[in-house]
Design an enzyme around this catalytic site. Structure first.
Site, PDB file in Angstrom:
ATOM      1  CD  GLU A 147      -2.955  -1.122   0.271  1.00 35.34           C
ATOM      2  OE1 GLU A 147      -2.871   0.026  -0.560  1.00 35.34           O
ATOM      3  OE2 GLU A 147      -3.855  -2.046   0.175  1.00 35.34           O
ATOM      4  CD  GLU A 388     -15.026  -4.849  -0.955  1.00 36.90           C
ATOM      5  OE1 GLU A 388     -13.786  -5.034  -0.293  1.00 36.90           O
ATOM      6  OE2 GLU A 388     -14.944  -4.542  -2.275  1.00 36.90           O
ATOM      7  CD  GLU A 406     -10.537  -1.601  -7.789  1.00 31.98           C
ATOM      8  OE1 GLU A 406      -9.259  -1.192  -7.379  1.00 31.98           O
ATOM      9  OE2 GLU A 406     -11.657  -1.264  -7.326  1.00 31.98           O
TER      10      GLU A 406
END
EC number: 3.2.1.113
Length: 936
Positions: A147, A388, A406
């Site tokens: 990250e 999710e 996305e």
């Protein structure tokens, strides 16, 4: 591969360094000629409407970014429901999610290049000065290497790339002297100790101040990392090396990629999700294109685009061939086992795979990209957002949605490659849903449950780094952007790196001589632009014809379960006995059980116990039937238990200035008005006196006609409900007295009755944890009059009230599906028909807090028995009736029947191993053993 000037022509070799659009790499440039073919299938959007939508995106960004700067900066992220910053260590831990936070103003750094893309150059210059002045990278905090690389290092490099571009233009950033690059280099050196492993794969975490392994570091003992974590470094690290001339960064990133390539499964050419960083052994052997692997594939292709190294393209094409051979089941993308790639490892998909259609556009494989994107869009149209995780029959598996970008990314890629205005309409839907369901007064809040519309106090940095960038570019024309976007490549966090880096500081050998490649036919590789005449037949409705069969794929799906069909029922013999048909008093059924090796035992407490020993079955086929019968009985037990549970409810604040934007997740009650069957209850809230509601209210005039707020504790929930109902309240909200409790970190529970008849309670009752309750209490203190809506899920906002607000342009997930553990020696407790006090499958009062929903599902109704050592997982699920039933995974619920204590219910369980007769199943079942720790 020869160098060539300008862009590649259709049918000509692709040059190593081409000014490819980040949006469309090889295929997209050639697809421009096909644009006119595609646009014939849909009505074009006018430039005025595109500009209007682009301006709307700008206003939304201002709302999110402005509130972060006002209420959260210099904290890492904004908490949009409570209008404050999220600081590591000052809020309840969220586990691995918090590893992205390093006390380095994450959202500001992640947003730098977004400001330039959105033409906010003055704000960009101010933001860079704040980063240089305020951000400290030497904090004693453990962060995720992955990250930190994609968000912080990528953000600094993206900011530097555009800073030097603006400086060259001569208007802004004239004072800039590579300060962001120096910060990036400092951070790069801080990440390097993570690579101190024999394999070259980095540790998953590192302490920014103390590095790895030192006692002060509090990290360095991990043994596993995900494939994406180790394989998503090459763009940022190579760019850092090319910018600075320090080759060590690119060398380390390449070594990690080389190791992953060497460890691929050679027969399938797939990689697993998790790998041991010391031994290189695959820890989780399932393979897909979603969480844990996704950006590894992305970076192989983009590393070829940025660095011009053929080996990266060879690797990507090898993996892509395996993906399309095994994982792609259009329009689905399902995980498989790397050693047995014909065997699915899951019956659900996660939201992170939504990036894959965009990657397929870069590859030039348009048809499957259209198919998968359309399937995802249909799921979004059903739930407003992409959950999710969702099942193969498009039911919610994990209900959270943290505003992931996305799908917007793939929408942008498809539009740029095809010019089809259909994707502009898709983008408009995304904008509308964000404003309608996620927008709150202090930003945009993640969805805690897409089914109810409840919010989570969370706005991740990637929302500003990616979502607004892709949405703005979707509607922008070339002249709307102050630089040429085709001169840059997007990282996985949508940061911009210039393509001219491919010819800068090339000290790394382009051809990797340390890796061995399998001999592959050149036909596996697309070295030239695709032939548009083949990709797009001369049919103006070609794209529409691909999407059309998928328009109703979600609504038409009926979750029957996966029923294993008997091979022709063994020459006309009767079908095997099903659990739903079994009757303990039927002699024929008892005889069938005996043949299957199943014994029936009557217990003294009235229960009937079923025990199976496969070795006692009449044949191996009967033993299989017996095992299947026991599995069905477990599933039937689980379903009956679930039928007693209630889904979460919603408390929606509808008064000024919230206007329905704040939705709180609420626990239901097993008594009172059922909000799923009756109209929602709307009213102003008022605190009861006494606040615990355990006696007759002393302020009935304050709660009459209103929704009473009462505190948990000191008496039964039903007693509280009766007291406020007698005072004239139209509903009640119980607020947890455990300070700091939150639905973000604790499972929901449903309020139980008092063991008596509760039919006299007619008002709805909902439960809020302390954090959610505080939001309402704080609103009362600030605005006095607060109106809420109690419902089974969030409702659309009141348009009249919404119209009163003038938005300012400057400042406005796990439960896995139950994995049944079954065996050849199993016991199931049934209730004798003569024992009416028991439920259909017996339960025992114990604490349920120790059981996850998956454990409760698989444990329901199985009584204690002797246990052997090798339980084998079975993943066959069976529908227990012929009707379509909603199999959505509900959030875990807890029942409370006492005052302050929390006695709960768990279900006894004991399962035993499969005998030798089922040994031939073990290889297939092994594929699922690694899935117990699936996480996004």
């Amino acid at each position: 591969m020869s160098e060539a000037g300008g862009g590649p022509g259709c049918g000509s070799p692709v040059p190593q360094r081409a000014p490819w659009s980040l949006v469309a790499a090889t295929a997209a440039l050639c697809l421009v000629s096909a644009t006119s073919v595609w646009t014939a299938g849909a009505a074009p959007m006018s430039r005025e409407e595109k500009q209007k939508l682009g301006n709307q995106v700008l206003e939304m960004f201002d709302h999110a970014y402005g509130n972060y700067m006002e209420h959260a900066y210099p904290a890492d992220e904004l908490m949009p429901l409570t209008c404050r910053g999220r600081v590591r260590g000052q809020e309840p831990s969220r586990g691995d999610v918090d590893d992205a936070l390093g006390k380095f103003s994450l959202t500001l750094i992640d947003s730098l290049d977004t400001l330039v893309v959105l033409n906010k150059t003055k704000e960009f210059e101010d933001a860079v000065k704040k980063v240089l002045r305020d951000v400290n990278l030497d904090n004693d905090v453990v962060v995720s290497v992955f990250e930190t690389n994609i968000r912080v290092l990528g953000g600094l490099l993206g900011g530097h790339s555009l800073a030097i571009m603006l400086k060259e233009k001569g208007e802004y950033m004239q004072w800039y002297n590579d300060e962001l690059l120096q910060m990036a280099k400092q951070l790069g050196y801080k990440l390097l100790p993570a690579f101190n492993t024999t394999s070259g794969l980095p540790y998953p975490r590192i302490n920014l101040k103390f590095g790895i392994r030192k006692p002060e570091a509090r990290t360095g003992t991990e043994t596993d990392t995900c494939t994406a974590c180790a394989g998503t470094l090459i763009l940022e690290f190579a760019a850092l090396s090319r910018f600075t001339g320090a080759t060590i960064f690119e060398e380390y990133a390449r070594k990690a990629l080389d190791f992953l390539w060497e460890k691929r499964q050679r027969s399938s050419n797939l990689v697993g999700v998790t790998i041991n960083i010391h031994t290189g052994d695959w820890v989780r052997k399932d393979s897909g294109v979603g969480a844990g692997i996704d950006s590894y594939y992305e970076y192989l292709l983009k590393a070829y685009v940025l660095l011009g190294d053929d080996s990266f393209l060879e690797r990507f094409n090898t993996h892509y061939d395996a993906i399309m051979r095994y994982i792609s089941q259009p329009p689905l993308l399902l995980d498989v086992h790397i050693h047995k790639p014909m065997l699915n490892a899951r019956t659900w998909m996660d939201a992170l795979l939504a990036f894959f259609p965009g990657l397929q556009v870069l590859k030039g494989d348009i048809r499957p990209a259209i198919e998968t994107h359309e399937m995802l869009y249909q799921v979004i149209k059903k739930h407003n957002f992409l959950p999710e995780a969702f099942t193969t029959d498009f039911r919610v598996h994990w209900a959270q949605h943290p505003l992931r970008p996305e799908f917007a990314e793939s929408t942008y890629f498809l539009y740029k490659a095809t010019g089809d205005p259909y994707y502009l309409e898709v983008g408009k839907t995304l904008i509308d849903n964000l404003n309608k369901y996620a927008r709150v007064p202090c930003g945009f809040a993640a969805m805690k449950d897409v089914r109810t519309g409840s919010h989570e106090d969370r706005m991740d940095s990637f929302f500003l780094a990616e979502m607004f960038k892709y949405l703005y570019l979707l509607f922008a024309d070339k002249e709307d952007i102050i630089f040429d976007i085709e001169d840059y490549i997007f990282t996985t966090e949508a940061h911009l790196l210039p393509l001219w880096l491919s010819t800068t500081n090339q000290s790394i050998s382009k051809k990797n001589t340390t890796s061995e490649y399998t001999e592959l036919d050149d036909s596996n590789f697309d070295w030239t632009c695709p032939n548009t005449q083949i990709l797009f037949p001369n049919d103006p409705l070609y794209a529409q014809s691909i999407r059309e069969p998928l328009k109703n794929v979600v609504d038409k799906s009926c979750p029957r379960g996966i029923i294993r069909v008997e091979e022709s029922f063994r020459s006309g013999a009767k079908p095997p006995l099903r659990a739903r048909d079994f009757m303990a008093t039927n002699p024929e059924h008892l005889e069938i059980l005996k043949k299957m090796g199943v014994s029936l035992i009557h217990l003294k407490d009235g229960r009937v116990q079923l025990v199976q020993h496969a070795i006692q079955a009449a044949s191996s086929i009967d033993a299989e039937d017996g095992l299947r019968f026991m599995q069905e009985m477990i599933e039937l037990s689980s379903q009956q238990q679930k039928e007693q549970q209630l889904p979460p409810r919603a408390v929606q604040i509808v008064s000024h200035p919230f206007f329905g934007r704040v939705v709180l997740t609420a626990g239901p009650a097993q008594f009172g008005l059922d909000l799923s069957k009756h109209k929602e209850t709307r009213g102003f809230v008022a605190s009861s006196k006494p606040y615990n509601g355990c006696s007759e209210l002393t302020n009935p005039e304050a709660v009459v006609g209103k929704i009473a707020l009462i505190q948990r504790g000191q008496c039964m929930f039903a007693e509280k409900a009766r007291n406020i109902q007698n005072a004239g309240a139209i509903g009640g909200i119980v607020i947890d007295d455990n300070e700091g409790s939150s639905s973000d970190t604790a499972p929901l529970f449903q309020m139980a009755g008092d063991g008596k008849d509760t039919d006299d309670i007619k008002i709805p009752m909902l439960f809020l944890f302390s954090k959610e309750g505080s939001i309402i209490l704080d609103a009362i203190r600030e605005y006095e009059e607060v109106e809420v809506l109690l419902s089974d899920k969030a409702k659309d906002r009141d348009p009249e009230m919404e119209g009163e607000e003038q938005p300012s342009s400057e400042n406005e997930s796990q439960n896995q599906s139950a994995e049944q553990v079954t065996s050849s020696s199993q016991e199931v407790d049934l209730v004798d028909p003569e024992s009416p006090e028991e439920s259909s499958l017996n339960s025992h009062p114990e604490s349920s807090e120790s059981l996850s929903p998956a454990e409760m599902d698989s444990a329901a109704g199985i009584s204690p028995s002797e246990q052997n050592s090798n339980p084998t997982e079975s993943h066959e699920t069976t529908s227990l009736d012929d009707e379509c039933t909603d199999l959505d995974n509900q959030p875990q619920e807890q029942s409370e029947t006492e005052e302050d204590s929390n006695p709960n219910v768990s279900w006894g369980k004991k399962v035993q191993p499969i005998d030798s007769i089922l040994a031939d199943w073990n290889e297939d079942i092994e594929a699922f053993e690694m899935m117990e720790k699936d996480e996004l």
